[in-house]
Enzyme design. Structure first.
Site, mmCIF file in Angstrom:
data_model
loop_
_atom_site.group_PDB
_atom_site.id
_atom_site.type_symbol
_atom_site.label_atom_id
_atom_site.label_comp_id
_atom_site.label_asym_id
_atom_site.label_seq_id
_atom_site.Cartn_x
_atom_site.Cartn_y
_atom_site.Cartn_z
ATOM 1 N N SER A 78 31.343 -38.444 2.151
ATOM 2 C CA SER A 78 32.664 -38.827 2.640
ATOM 3 C C SER A 78 33.424 -39.587 1.565
ATOM 4 C CB SER A 78 32.561 -39.649 3.919
ATOM 5 O OG SER A 78 31.761 -40.769 3.724
ATOM 6 N N ASP A 99 41.425 -44.051 18.835
ATOM 7 C CA ASP A 99 40.313 -43.189 18.416
ATOM 8 C C ASP A 99 40.578 -41.704 18.556
ATOM 9 O OD1 ASP A 99 38.639 -45.030 17.488
ATOM 10 O OD2 ASP A 99 37.210 -44.993 19.121
ATOM 11 N N HIS A 129 37.213 -45.683 5.281
ATOM 12 C CA HIS A 129 36.037 -46.244 5.962
ATOM 13 C C HIS A 129 34.945 -46.665 4.989
ATOM 14 C CE1 HIS A 129 34.506 -41.969 5.865
ATOM 15 N NE2 HIS A 129 33.389 -42.604 5.600
#
Length: 355
Positions: free
Chosen positions: A288, A212, A147
């Protein structure tokens, strides 16, 4: 946990499947129009995740196929074949943001001083120009979260000119740095940046195939334009949580509430699925992409060794017996993911048979 006083937590030996490219197609140049998200969120917790159907062989092949983005903006898609298949996970992701991932007393440690920052294992943590963290896993390779590069639909702004930052001491008055530490103040550090040559992202993340329900394929590998010349940390197949020393994991990242600081933490694993580790390590956006690691005994080499067993991804609200609880989530390096990431690094499956 064995009770013998001489027992050591030992790295298991895994026979890893083989993942080989079958065909590569040229794709249209991406738009680079997505906003970089520093964390992802999924509403599906361990129970929901464990109840989802196992993917078929064809689905797993699809999830482990991958896109490669080059520094000149060109893009390819590579289909893969899998041999000696073990059960895979399901490809999935989350998109929305959450504000905080701190649990009670903030148990993070900022790492100061070049004696720590420039030494292993902290020196393996690097900063991405998109705002995330990455970990050095080979001479020219950095492991991070997908991401940080791609939001599931499009590559993020800055992905084409992606750079990786290495903390170095600031030069004083043009001098070449001195070893003296005659002040109580920690030495100022700065980032030195290296451009990324190409980036691999699995299709399981890009397609968001599984509605998801999780973050199983939130990982990416960056190849630098030149070697970084630092010690790196090898990847390893994630053992079951009950086999981890003290049931704990560790990671260091560039949390955005402490700009310019490398922040280290460790905590207990609370739950796990085949593809994810659930924990409550304190973390903020920016951390992250950090490599989650443990230190265990390597029987073949007769020494202790740290390995990356996962990638810190994001945040999940989990319904635990009717009570909502929030967890931070790491993507586990399964045998299939190990085979894929190792092949990206080595280019030869024969070097990737032992996890």
């Amino acid at each position: 946990m064995p009770s013998s006083p001489h027992w050591k937590p030992t790295w298991p030996s895994y026979r890893v499947p083989v993942i080989l490219p079958q065909s590569t197609l040229n794709l249209d140049k991406p738009q680079f129009d997505a906003e970089a998200r520093l964390e992802v969120v999924s509403p599906c917790g361990p129970a929901c995740h464990k109840s989802s159907p196992l993917p078929t062989y064809e689905e797993v092949k699809n999830y482990l196929s991958y896109e490669t983005l080059y520094a000149n903006g060109s893009l390819t898609e590579t289909e893969v074949g899998i041999y000696i298949l073990s059960n895979g996970g399901d490809g999935s992701r989350g998109r929305s943001r959450t504000k905080r991932q701190i649990y009670g007393y903030d148990s993070r440690f900022s790492i100061f001083g070049k004696d720590f920052l420039l030494n292993y294992p902290f020196s393996t943590s690097v900063k991405l120009s998109t705002g995330c963290t990455g970990t050095l896993v080979a001479e020219k390779h950095v492991l991070t979260a997908a991401h940080c590069i791609h939001d599931g639909k499009s590559y993020v702004k800055g992905a084409q000119k992606l750079r990786v930052g290495f903390l170095k001491p600031k030069q004083k008055d043009g001098s070449k740095g001195s070893n003296s530490t005659n002040s109580a103040m920690p030495e100022k550090m700065k980032f030195q940046w290296i451009r990324v040559k190409r980036t691999h992202v699995p299709k399981g993340w890009i397609k968001g195939n599984a509605n998801d329900i999780g973050m199983d394929y939130d990982y990416a590998l960056l190849e630098l334009k030149k070697p970084h010349k630092r010690k790196f940390m090898k990847i390893g197949v994630s053992p079951p949580a009950r086999h981890l020393p003290g049931g704990r994991i560790h990671f260091s990242g560039y949390d955005n509430d402490r700009p310019g600081n490398l922040v280290y933490r460790f905590c207990d694993v609370k739950d796990e699925t085949y593809d994810l580790l659930y924990q409550q390590c304190d973390a903020q956006p920016g951390a992250s992409g950090s490599g989650v690691y443990v230190r265990m005994w390597k029987r073949q080499n007769h020494k202790w060794e740290r390995k990356i067993i996962g990638i810190f991804s994001g945040h999940q609200w989990v319904d635990m017996n009717g009570t909502p609880q929030d967890f931070n989530v790491a993507v586990r390096i399964t045998p299939l993911k190990y085979a894929q990431i190792c092949y990206w690094i080595k280019g030869n499956y024969l070097d990737c048979r032992e996890g």
